[in-house]
Design an enzyme around this catalytic site. Structure first.
Site, PDB file in Angstrom:
ATOM      1  N   GLY B  61       0.741  -1.170  -0.128  1.00 23.17           N
ATOM      2  CA  GLY B  61       0.050  -0.005   0.054  1.00 23.17           C
ATOM      3  C   GLY B  61       0.762   1.261   0.074  1.00 23.17           C
ATOM      4  CB  SER B  62      -0.288   4.731   0.784  1.00 21.86           C
ATOM      5  OG  SER B  62       0.563   5.827   0.878  1.00 21.86           O
ATOM      6  CB  THR B  63       5.397   5.511   0.934  1.00 21.73           C
ATOM      7  OG1 THR B  63       4.974   6.635   0.409  1.00 21.73           O
ATOM      8  CG2 THR B  63       5.528   4.460  -0.138  1.00 21.73           C
TER       9      THR B  63
END
Lengths: 386, 132
Positions: B61-63
Site C-alpha cells: 500500500g501507500s508509503t
C-alpha cells in the site's frame, strides 16, 4: 553497509534526534536492499503532502519532526496538495507550513522539472511521486529509486541515499523488449499504451520500439500511466530516451502491443457524457504547451463548456499562463487553471461523480475511487463536451 | 522453537502473537486510534494489534502507512514488536520512527495467533515460549 565516520556520528545521535532518525531510516533501507554505502543526492522530491493521504498520523509526525529540529540539507520540492472543505484546507496549510519550516520549497507539484527542480543526466536523486520518478529516470537519465514520502524526507535531511536499485548501472538495463505495432500518435494513445504496459509488466524495465513521440509531454504521460497501473520507474524508448543505447544487454523476452490492446484500454473508459460532470486535464501537471493547446481548442469550440474544465498545473506554469493570457481564455469558456493541487489526492467524492480526462493515470485512480470515467484526447473532449 | 532472522530495529519484547497471513496495508488498513485492523482484504480484520507482537509476510500500500505506525505508537496502540517475512520501505520506516523492535527474514508460516513469543531484535531472534 559501510558508513563514514561522520555518518556513524549522525547515527549515534551526535547531531540531534531528527538527523539520527533520518539516518536510521537510510541505514535500515540500505541493509534491507543490500546497499554497500550511502551516496550524495542532488535533490529530493517529497510525497505525503495532501492531508487526505497524510491524515492526523502524518501531520503529528511532521509536527514532532519539526520540533526536533528537522531541516533538509539538499534542494527539496513537494508533491501537490489536496483541495477540500474549510477544515481540510486548514490542515493542508499546516502541512505546508511544517514542510516550509524544514527548509523545503513548498512548490507543490508532480512536475517539479517544469520549474524549480530540474535535474541533469546522471544526477542521483531521492524522489517520490511515481510519475516524476519515471520522468527523471527515463526522459532525463537522472537516477532515483521509487521512494516513498518518509524515505525521500529522510534522504532530504541527510542529503544522501543508499546506493541500490536504479542508482546502479546494472539495474538500469532492459528486462523486457516491447514492440509497438499499434499506431501511437496523440496524447491519449500514449496514456493507453502506458496503462496497458503497467498492467502487463508490473515492475520491469521495458525497452520500447516503434514510437516517435512528437512532444516530451507524450512521454511524460506514457511514464505516468505506466507507473500508476504498474510500478515501472524506468523505461527506454529506442532512438528517443538518453540511455537506450546501453539498455539492451541481456537476451530478454519480447512482447508485442497491437491496436486491439490500446483499443481495449480506451473502450474500458468510455462512460457516457451524461455521467460526466467535470473535465480534468493536467495529470501529471500540464506543461505550458499543453495549456496553450487547451486555450486554442476552446477558442475553436467557440462556446463555453456546460460542465467545468479543470486544468491542474504547477504554480510556475500557471504564472506563465496568466501573463501570456491563456488563463483568461480558459476562464472565458468555463475552465480554470488550478495551481499546485491535485484532484487525485483531494476528497472530491460527493462534489463530482464522473470525469472526462486525457490522462491514463487519472482514469486509473478515479475509476478505483468509483467515478465514471471517459478517456479521450483533449481535442475530442473539448469538441464533444456538453 | 527458535527462529533466526535479521534485525531491522533493535530492542526486545515479549507477548502474545497476532499473525496476518496476508500482506498488510497500514494506510487505510489499521485504525491509528484503536489499533484495530480495518483492511477489507485482511484475514485479521476486526482484530486489534495493540500491545501484541504482530507478524505478517510483508507490507503493502501507500508509503504514508509509515506514519500510521508512528501514530499507533503515540496513541498507545502500537504492537510491542513487528516480525515480517520480508522487510520493505513502508514498515521498516514506520518501525524506525516509532521505535518498535522489528525483525525480518522470519518464516511467518511457522507462527500462529495466540502463541507467546520473545523477540530479541538485536540478535534477530524470535523464540516461541508456548503455543498459547
Amino acid at each position: 553497509m559501510f558508513l563514514t565516520k561522520e555518518e556513524e556520528l549522525i547515527l549515534a545521535g551526535e547531531y540531534g534526534y531528527a538527523l539520527q532518525k533520518a539516518m536510521e531510516i537510510l541505514v535500515a533501507l540500505g541493509e534491507v536492499y543490500g546497499a554497500e554505502r550511502l551516496i550524495p543526492i542532488k535533490s529530493a522530491q517529497i510525497a505525503g503532502v495532501s492531508y487526505k493521504n497524510l491524515g492526523e498520523a502524518g501531520l503529528e509526525f511532521l509536527r514532532d519532526f519539526v520540533n526536533a529540529g528537522a531541516r533538509v540539507s539538499v534542494y527539496t520540492t513537494l508533491n501537490p496538495a489536496g483541495i477540500g472543505d474549510e477544515e481540510f484546507m486548514e490542515k493542508q496549510r499546516e502541512v505546508l507550513e511544517l514542510y516550509r519550516a524544514m527548509g523545503i520549497e513548498t512548490t507543490s507539484t508532480c512536475t517539479p522539472y517544469y520549474g524549480a527542480n530540474l535535474p541533469k543526466f546522471g544526477d542521483h536523486l531521492a524522489w517520490s511521486e511515481s510519475s516524476a520518478v519515471s520522468f527523471a529516470n527515463s526522459i532525463i537519465g537522472a537516477r532515483t529509486n521509487r521512494e516513498g514520502g518518509p524515505s525521500s524526507l529522510a534522504s532530504a535531511i541527510v542529503g544522501k541515499t543508499p546506493e541500490y536499485g536504479l542508482h546502479l548501472d546494472e539495474n538500469r538495463k532492459a528486462t523486457v523488449k516491447v514492440k509497438v505495432e499499434a499506431k501511437v500518435r496523440g496524447f491519449v494513445d500514449y496514456s493507453a499504451l502506458g496503462y496497458h504496459l503497467g498492467k502487463t509488466l508490473g515492475s520491469d524495465v521495458p525497452y520500447i520500439t516503434g514510437l516517435k513521440p512528437e512532444s516530451t509531454d507524450y512521454l511524460k504521460e506514457l511514464g505516468a500511466s505506466m507507473a500508476a497501473t504498474g510500478s515501472i520507474a524506468l523505461y527506454h524508448v529506442e532512438g528517443e530516451t538518453p540511455e537506450y543505447r546501453e539498455a539492451l544487454v541481456d537476451k530478454v523476452e519480447t512482447i508485442t502491443v497491437e491496436e486491439a490492446d490500446l483499443r481495449a484500454v480506451r473502450e474500458s473508459f468510455s462512460d457516457d457524457w451524461g455521467e460526466i460532470d467535470m473535465i480534468l486535464i493536467g495529470c501529471p501537471h500540464a506543461s505550458l504547451m499543453e495549456i496553450k493547446g487547451i486555450a486554442e481548442l476552446l477558442k475553436m469550440r467557440g462556446r463555453p463548456l456546460r460542465i467545468p474544465l479543470f486544468v491542474t498545473a504547477s504554480r510556475a506554469v500557471k504564472a506563465l499562463a496568466d501573463s501570456l493570457g491563456y488563463t483568461e481564455t480558459i476562464e472565458r469558456y468555463n475552465g480554470r487553471i488550478i495551481a499546485d493541487s491535485c484532484f487525485v489526492v483531494s476528497p472530491i467524492k460527493g462534489w463530482y461523480r464522473g470525469i472526462a480526462t486525457n490522462s491514463g493515470k487519472s482514469a486509473f485512480y478515479f475509476r478505483s475511487f468509483g467515478f465514471s470515467v471517459r478517456l479521450d484526447d483533449a481535442e475530442r473532449l473539448i469538441k464533444e463536451a456538453p | 522453537m527458535k527462529l533466526r532472522g535479521r534485525k531491522i530495529v533493535g530492542g526486545k519484547a515479549e507477548g502474545e502473537l497476532i499473525v496476518s497471513r496476508k500482506p498488510l496495508s497500514f494506510l487505510g488498513g489499521v485504525d491509528p486510534e484503536t489499533g484495530i485492523v480495518t483492511d477489507a482484504e485482511s484475514d485479521i480484520r476486526g482484530e486489534s494489534i495493540a500491545g501484541k507482537i504482530l507478524a505478517f509476510p510483508r507490507g503493502k500500500g501507500s508509503t504514508v502507512g509509515s506514519y500510521v505506525i508512528y501514530a499507533l505508537r503515540k496513541n498507545g496502540k502500537a504492537p510491542k514488536a513487528i516480525i515480517v517475512g520480508e522487510a520493505e520501505t513502508i514498515v521498516a520506516t514506520g518501525a524506525i520512527i516509532a521505535g518498535i523492535p522489528m525483525v525480518d527474514e522470519i518464516d511467518v508460516s511457522k507462527l500462529k495467533s495466540g502463541m507467546r513469543v520473545r523477540v530479541d531484535a538485536d540478535r534477530g531472534e524470535v523464540e516461541v515460549l508456548s503455543d498459547g
